[in-house]
Design a protein around this motif. Structure first.
Motif, PDB file in Angstrom:
ATOM      1  N   UNK A  30      39.511 -30.412 -85.582  1.00 12.56           N
ATOM      2  CA  UNK A  30      40.972 -30.483 -85.481  1.00 12.56           C
ATOM      3  C   UNK A  30      41.447 -31.231 -84.235  1.00 12.56           C
ATOM      4  N   UNK A  31      40.569 -31.415 -83.252  1.00 16.30           N
ATOM      5  CA  UNK A  31      40.962 -32.039 -81.992  1.00 16.30           C
ATOM      6  C   UNK A  31      40.729 -33.544 -81.936  1.00 16.30           C
ATOM      7  N   UNK A  32      40.008 -34.102 -82.892  1.00 12.58           N
ATOM      8  CA  UNK A  32      39.599 -35.502 -82.802  1.00 12.58           C
ATOM      9  C   UNK A  32      40.808 -36.438 -82.765  1.00 12.58           C
ATOM     10  N   UNK A  33      41.640 -36.384 -83.777  1.00 10.71           N
ATOM     11  CA  UNK A  33      42.791 -37.308 -83.831  1.00 10.71           C
ATOM     12  C   UNK A  33      43.775 -37.094 -82.669  1.00 10.71           C
ATOM     13  N   UNK A  34      44.132 -35.853 -82.322  1.00 14.22           N
ATOM     14  CA  UNK A  34      45.014 -35.676 -81.160  1.00 14.22           C
ATOM     15  C   UNK A  34      44.408 -36.191 -79.855  1.00 14.22           C
ATOM     16  N   UNK A  35      43.102 -36.030 -79.675  1.00 12.52           N
ATOM     17  CA  UNK A  35      42.434 -36.512 -78.463  1.00 12.52           C
ATOM     18  C   UNK A  35      42.563 -38.033 -78.356  1.00 12.52           C
ATOM     19  N   UNK A  36      42.296 -38.714 -79.455  1.00 12.25           N
ATOM     20  CA  UNK A  36      42.423 -40.178 -79.476  1.00 12.25           C
ATOM     21  C   UNK A  36      43.865 -40.580 -79.192  1.00 12.25           C
ATOM     22  N   UNK A  37      44.812 -39.870 -79.798  1.00 11.63           N
ATOM     23  CA  UNK A  37      46.233 -40.199 -79.614  1.00 11.63           C
ATOM     24  C   UNK A  37      46.667 -40.019 -78.158  1.00 11.63           C
ATOM     25  N   UNK A  38      46.187 -38.958 -77.516  1.00 11.06           N
ATOM     26  CA  UNK A  38      46.558 -38.719 -76.114  1.00 11.06           C
ATOM     27  C   UNK A  38      46.029 -39.846 -75.226  1.00 11.06           C
ATOM     28  N   UNK A  39      44.785 -40.225 -75.422  1.00 10.14           N
ATOM     29  CA  UNK A  39      44.223 -41.311 -74.596  1.00 10.14           C
ATOM     30  C   UNK A  39      44.943 -42.622 -74.880  1.00 10.14           C
ATOM     31  N   UNK A  40      45.264 -42.902 -76.138  1.00 11.11           N
ATOM     32  CA  UNK A  40      46.031 -44.110 -76.465  1.00 11.11           C
ATOM     33  C   UNK A  40      47.394 -44.086 -75.776  1.00 11.11           C
ATOM     34  N   UNK A  41      48.047 -42.925 -75.762  1.00  6.79           N
ATOM     35  CA  UNK A  41      49.355 -42.811 -75.112  1.00  6.79           C
ATOM     36  C   UNK A  41      49.257 -43.015 -73.605  1.00  6.79           C
ATOM     37  N   UNK A  42      48.224 -42.442 -72.995  1.00  7.75           N
ATOM     38  CA  UNK A  42      48.047 -42.611 -71.550  1.00  7.75           C
ATOM     39  C   UNK A  42      47.823 -44.086 -71.213  1.00  7.75           C
ATOM     40  N   UNK A  43      46.953 -44.730 -71.983  1.00  5.60           N
ATOM     41  CA  UNK A  43      46.664 -46.144 -71.721  1.00  5.60           C
ATOM     42  C   UNK A  43      47.892 -47.018 -71.978  1.00  5.60           C
ATOM     43  N   UNK A  44      48.645 -46.708 -73.027  1.00  9.54           N
ATOM     44  CA  UNK A  44      49.824 -47.532 -73.323  1.00  9.54           C
ATOM     45  C   UNK A  44      50.932 -47.324 -72.293  1.00  9.54           C
ATOM     46  N   UNK A  45      50.909 -46.186 -71.602  1.00 12.46           N
ATOM     47  CA  UNK A  45      51.931 -45.945 -70.578  1.00 12.46           C
ATOM     48  C   UNK A  45      51.745 -46.841 -69.357  1.00 12.46           C
ATOM     49  N   UNK A  46      50.592 -47.500 -69.280  1.00 16.04           N
ATOM     50  CA  UNK A  46      50.357 -48.425 -68.170  1.00 16.04           C
ATOM     51  C   UNK A  46      51.145 -49.715 -68.337  1.00 16.04           C
ATOM     52  N   UNK A  47      51.722 -49.911 -69.498  1.00 17.29           N
ATOM     53  CA  UNK A  47      52.555 -51.083 -69.739  1.00 17.29           C
ATOM     54  C   UNK A  47      51.761 -52.370 -69.762  1.00 17.29           C
ATOM     55  N   UNK A  48      52.188 -53.330 -68.962  1.00 19.20           N
ATOM     56  CA  UNK A  48      51.577 -54.651 -68.966  1.00 19.20           C
ATOM     57  C   UNK A  48      50.122 -54.632 -68.505  1.00 19.20           C
TER      58      UNK A  48
END
Length: 134
Positions: A30-48
């Motif tokens: 149950x944690x696989x997809x949310x874990x990936x999403x959290x890391x994607x969100x953190x990385x995308x928050x870096x912007x440029x």
């Protein structure tokens, strides 16, 4: 988030990747997809910086660690492996969705049946007791 923070605190790239690999290997379905999403969100928050359009060194050492975490995650968890690891959770979610839709459909049928019965009031309301039954 705790797992992500542990990975980011490791000294070397190889330590971070090895720890991430360990976490992924024992991750509940149950944690696989949310874990990936959290890391994607953190990385995308870096912007440029995440897009490589500015020098990540200017933002500090943590930026490089986050970008490495994002890269390593997608290397260790390609979409096919995500689908395989999350299969049980996806099946469970599909069953839950079907159950809820079936319950909704049954409730709509009961309501339509009640509306067409003589117990349904002329003003569009049900008689006392009918509402409590539904």
């Amino acid at each position: 988030l705790e797992h992500i923070w542990y990975v980011l605190r490791m000294e070397t790239k190889s330590q971070r990747r090895a720890l991430l690999s360990e976490f992924i290997d024992v991750m509940p379905t149950l944690d696989v997809r949310p874990f990936v999403q959290v890391i994607d969100n953190i990385a995308s928050s870096l912007g440029d910086a995440a897009k490589g359009e500015i020098d990540p060194v200017a933002l500090g050492e943590m930026t490089n660690k986050i970008l490495q975490l994002h890269r390593d995650l997608h290397d260790l968890l390609p979409p096919e492996r995500i689908d395989l690891m999350a299969r049980d959770a996806d099946e469970w979610a599909a069953k839950q969705k079907k159950r809820i839709l079936d319950q909704r459909r049954d409730a709509q049928k009961r309501l339509a049946s009640a509306e067409s019965s003589e117990d349904y009031g002329l003003d569009g309301s049900m008689r006392r007791g009918e509402v409590e039954r539904f």
